[in-house]
Design an enzyme around this catalytic site. Structure first.
Site, short mmCIF file in Angstrom:
data_model
loop_
_atom_site.label_atom_id
_atom_site.label_comp_id
_atom_site.label_asym_id
_atom_site.label_seq_id
_atom_site.Cartn_x
_atom_site.Cartn_y
_atom_site.Cartn_z
N ARG A 36 85.83 22.16 28.55
CA ARG A 36 86.94 22.37 27.62
C ARG A 36 88.00 23.32 28.14
O ARG A 36 89.10 23.39 27.59
CB ARG A 36 86.40 22.89 26.30
CG ARG A 36 85.83 24.30 26.38
CD ARG A 36 85.32 24.79 25.04
NE ARG A 36 84.85 26.17 25.13
CZ ARG A 36 84.36 26.85 24.09
NH1 ARG A 36 84.29 26.27 22.91
NH2 ARG A 36 83.95 28.09 24.24
N HIS A 38 87.99 25.31 32.00
CA HIS A 38 88.27 25.25 33.43
C HIS A 38 86.99 25.11 34.23
O HIS A 38 85.96 25.69 33.90
CB HIS A 38 89.07 26.47 33.92
CG HIS A 38 88.85 27.71 33.12
ND1 HIS A 38 89.87 28.42 32.56
CD2 HIS A 38 87.71 28.36 32.76
CE1 HIS A 38 89.38 29.46 31.90
NE2 HIS A 38 88.08 29.45 32.02
N GLY A 40 84.14 25.58 36.84
CA GLY A 40 83.60 26.83 37.38
C GLY A 40 83.19 27.79 36.29
O GLY A 40 82.48 28.76 36.55
N GLY A 41 83.66 27.54 35.06
CA GLY A 41 83.24 28.36 33.92
C GLY A 41 83.65 29.82 34.02
O GLY A 41 84.53 30.20 34.79
N SER A 196 76.05 50.07 29.81
CA SER A 196 75.92 50.34 31.25
C SER A 196 75.07 49.30 31.95
O SER A 196 74.39 49.59 32.93
CB SER A 196 75.32 51.73 31.48
OG SER A 196 73.94 51.74 31.13
N GLY A 197 75.12 48.07 31.45
CA GLY A 197 74.53 46.97 32.19
C GLY A 197 75.42 46.64 33.37
O GLY A 197 76.34 47.39 33.71
N GLU A 218 75.88 54.82 26.95
CA GLU A 218 74.76 53.88 26.92
C GLU A 218 73.78 54.30 25.83
O GLU A 218 73.35 55.45 25.78
CB GLU A 218 74.06 53.87 28.29
CG GLU A 218 72.75 53.11 28.34
CD GLU A 218 72.87 51.67 27.90
OE1 GLU A 218 72.12 51.27 27.00
OE2 GLU A 218 73.72 50.94 28.46
N ALA A 284 81.14 46.39 26.64
CA ALA A 284 80.26 45.65 27.54
C ALA A 284 78.84 45.74 27.02
O ALA A 284 77.93 46.23 27.68
CB ALA A 284 80.36 46.21 28.96
N HIS A 460 66.95 45.66 64.89
CA HIS A 460 67.48 47.02 64.98
C HIS A 460 68.81 46.99 65.73
O HIS A 460 68.95 46.29 66.73
CB HIS A 460 66.50 47.92 65.74
CG HIS A 460 67.03 49.30 66.02
ND1 HIS A 460 67.04 50.29 65.07
CD2 HIS A 460 67.58 49.83 67.14
CE1 HIS A 460 67.57 51.38 65.59
NE2 HIS A 460 67.90 51.14 66.85
#
Length: 481
Positions: A36, A38, A40-41, A196-197, A218, A284, A460
């Site tokens: 609906r 774009h 790639g979401g 704070s995720g 948080e 968030a 290494h």
């Protein structure tokens, strides 16, 4: 009607959806995907990819500011906020076109519009949303549109959106979600991040590096709540060293908006309140599945806490209807969605030896500075599950490559079952750990024990040597510490 008849219809063209569609086509199934907005979401257009572009700009800016530490000289270091955002959007646009090319290459029909499942086996597609018409993401050339489409198997991959807490709802101007945080018209001078995720910490890291005064609140006792406690503490120490203010065990109880600022009331675990005034707030506090307007209630599809209930193959309680990715519940990660979709469609195609999703094997990555990555059980969770454990640790300061990179802060931690040697979990904080974690993911999938990991030869000088040393440390054989 034959043109509208498919074996599989996938609703949602995010990472889970488009990967599922490609795999279905590879298996010989006639496949269509409905989108609906774009291709790639969220991940590609407003999440994983563009945020990494922003964080890369911040990383380069950080190194330019510290050029002297590397024996270099840089004058008049600065940045153009609009150019930083434009680069991020350009990366997104490039990949959006790439998804369209992949779908066309695999002969997947794209149907552009809003999908609703009328009944098992039938989907009606209406007009697309206005967002889909934005110039950067036009409808793909040759896409189908409104109409009724049929398929024996309908896979829901509609993703998720930011969760809004009562009284703290984003308004797009003063209180942002990750959408607005990704395209700031100008840099705020101060910012409060609620949560704070991964999303919250990544934006906190980006804005702090770009010179914004950042505070993170948080509600849980530790930052990065899903991570190993020891790793989270090390990360927090680095964030605070960089100037990010952090408050844990605290919650924002109210937001009072002025013309161009917000005053947040923050209450700590003891009930003490304080007001913090900032230019902008980022909410968030998690995401919730996009389950509305799909016809699920009428069909009797079972949901739980904003997500569709599905088994480890994506099968719901209604025959012929499946769910994968964020809409099917946590962990809400793009790579989980992709793998989940492949499992689902391979089961539909009756591919032999399809393994169910094991969520304990899914790595998590947070692209802050320093980076954080993990897979499997934390030390605490392993003990709670009844394991006697052996724990190994190795610090970045003991690694030559880390010192040469100027990145001596960090640690790699491994958790083993003391009786069997099974690798139960691995947890990292430091430079490039999001690239390192996959080594342990492969090891866990192969049911590797400490013996194989200790016997393996690591190149290494590399950061990966610390992965070896952490295993050695768990069994009293560490060399460089």
């Amino acid at each position: 009607m034959a043109d509208n008849q498919y074996d599989v219809i996938i609703i949602g063209a995010g990472p889970g959806g488009y990967v599922t569609a490609i795999r279905a086509a590879q298996l010989g199934l006639k496949t269509a995907i409905v989108e609906r907005e774009h291709l790639g979401g969220i991940c590609l257009n407003w999440g994983c990819i563009p945020t990494k572009a922003l964080l890369r700009s911040a990383e380069i800016y950080h190194y330019m500011q510290h050029a002297k530490d590397y024996g270099l000289s840089v004058e008049k270091v600065g940045f153009d906020p609009a150019a930083v955002v434009n680069r991020s959007r350009g990366v997104s646009a490039q990949l959006n076109g790439g998804v369209g090319h992949l779908l066309k290459k695999n002969k997947v029909d794209v149907i552009f519009g809003e999908a609703k499942i009328d009944k098992p086996g039938q989907v009606t597609v209406g007009k697309p949303t206005k967002k889909a018409m934005e110039p950067q993401h036009p409808a793909p050339k040759g896409a189908k549109g409104e109409g009724t489409y049929a398929a024996k198997h309908i896979i829901i991959a509609t993703g998720a959106r930011p969760r809004a807490l009562p009284g703290l709802e984003p308004d797009g101007k003063l209180v942002w979600t990750y959408f607005e945080a990704m395209v700031p018209p100008q840099m705020p001078k101060s910012l409060l991040v609620i949560g704070s995720g991964a999303i919250g910490i990544e934006f906190a890291s980006f804005y702090n590096t770009m010179g914004v005064d950042v505070t993170v609140v948080e509600v849980m006792p530790q930052l990065l709540p899903v991570e190993d406690e020891e790793i989270a503490k090390l990360a927090r120490k680095q964030f605070e060293k960089q100037g990010i203010k952090t408050m844990t065990g605290a919650k924002v109880t109210a937001l009072k908006k002025a013309a161009n600022s917000v005053t947040a009331t923050v209450e700590d675990e003891k009930g003490k309140k304080q007001d913090i005034t900032v230019d902008r707030v980022i909410s968030a506090v998690g995401v919730v599945g996009n389950i509305e307007n799909l016809g699920l209630e009428a069909l009797g599809v079972k949901t739980d806490r904003g997500c569709i209930v599905a088994d480890s193959y994506g099968v719901t309680n209604v025959p012929g209807i499946y769910a994968i990715g964020d809409v099917a519940g946590p962990p809400m990660l793009a790579h989980k969605a992709e793998h989940e979709g492949v499992i689902c469609v391979e089961k539909i195609a009756d591919v032999k030896d399809v393994h169910p999703m094991d969520k304990g094997m899914i790595p998590g990555c947070t692209y802050c500075h320093p980076q954080v990555a993990s897979v499997g059980l934390t030390e605490k969770k392993a003990k709670e599950a009844g394991h006697a454990v052996k724990v190994g640790r190795f610090p970045f300061i003991g690694n030559g490559k880390a010192i040469a990179l100027g990145e001596p802060d960090g640690m790699i931690k491994t958790v083993f079952d003391a009786k069997t040697g099974q690798l139960l979990g691995a947890h990292m904080v430091g430079a490039e750990v999001t690239e390192l974690i996959q080594g342990y993911v492969v090891a866990m999938n192969l049911e590797t024990t400490e013996a194989e990991l200790m016997h393996a030869v690591f190149p290494h000088p590399t950061l990966s040597e610390m992965m070896h040393e952490s295993v050695l440390d768990a069994y009293g054989r560490v060399i460089h510490m």
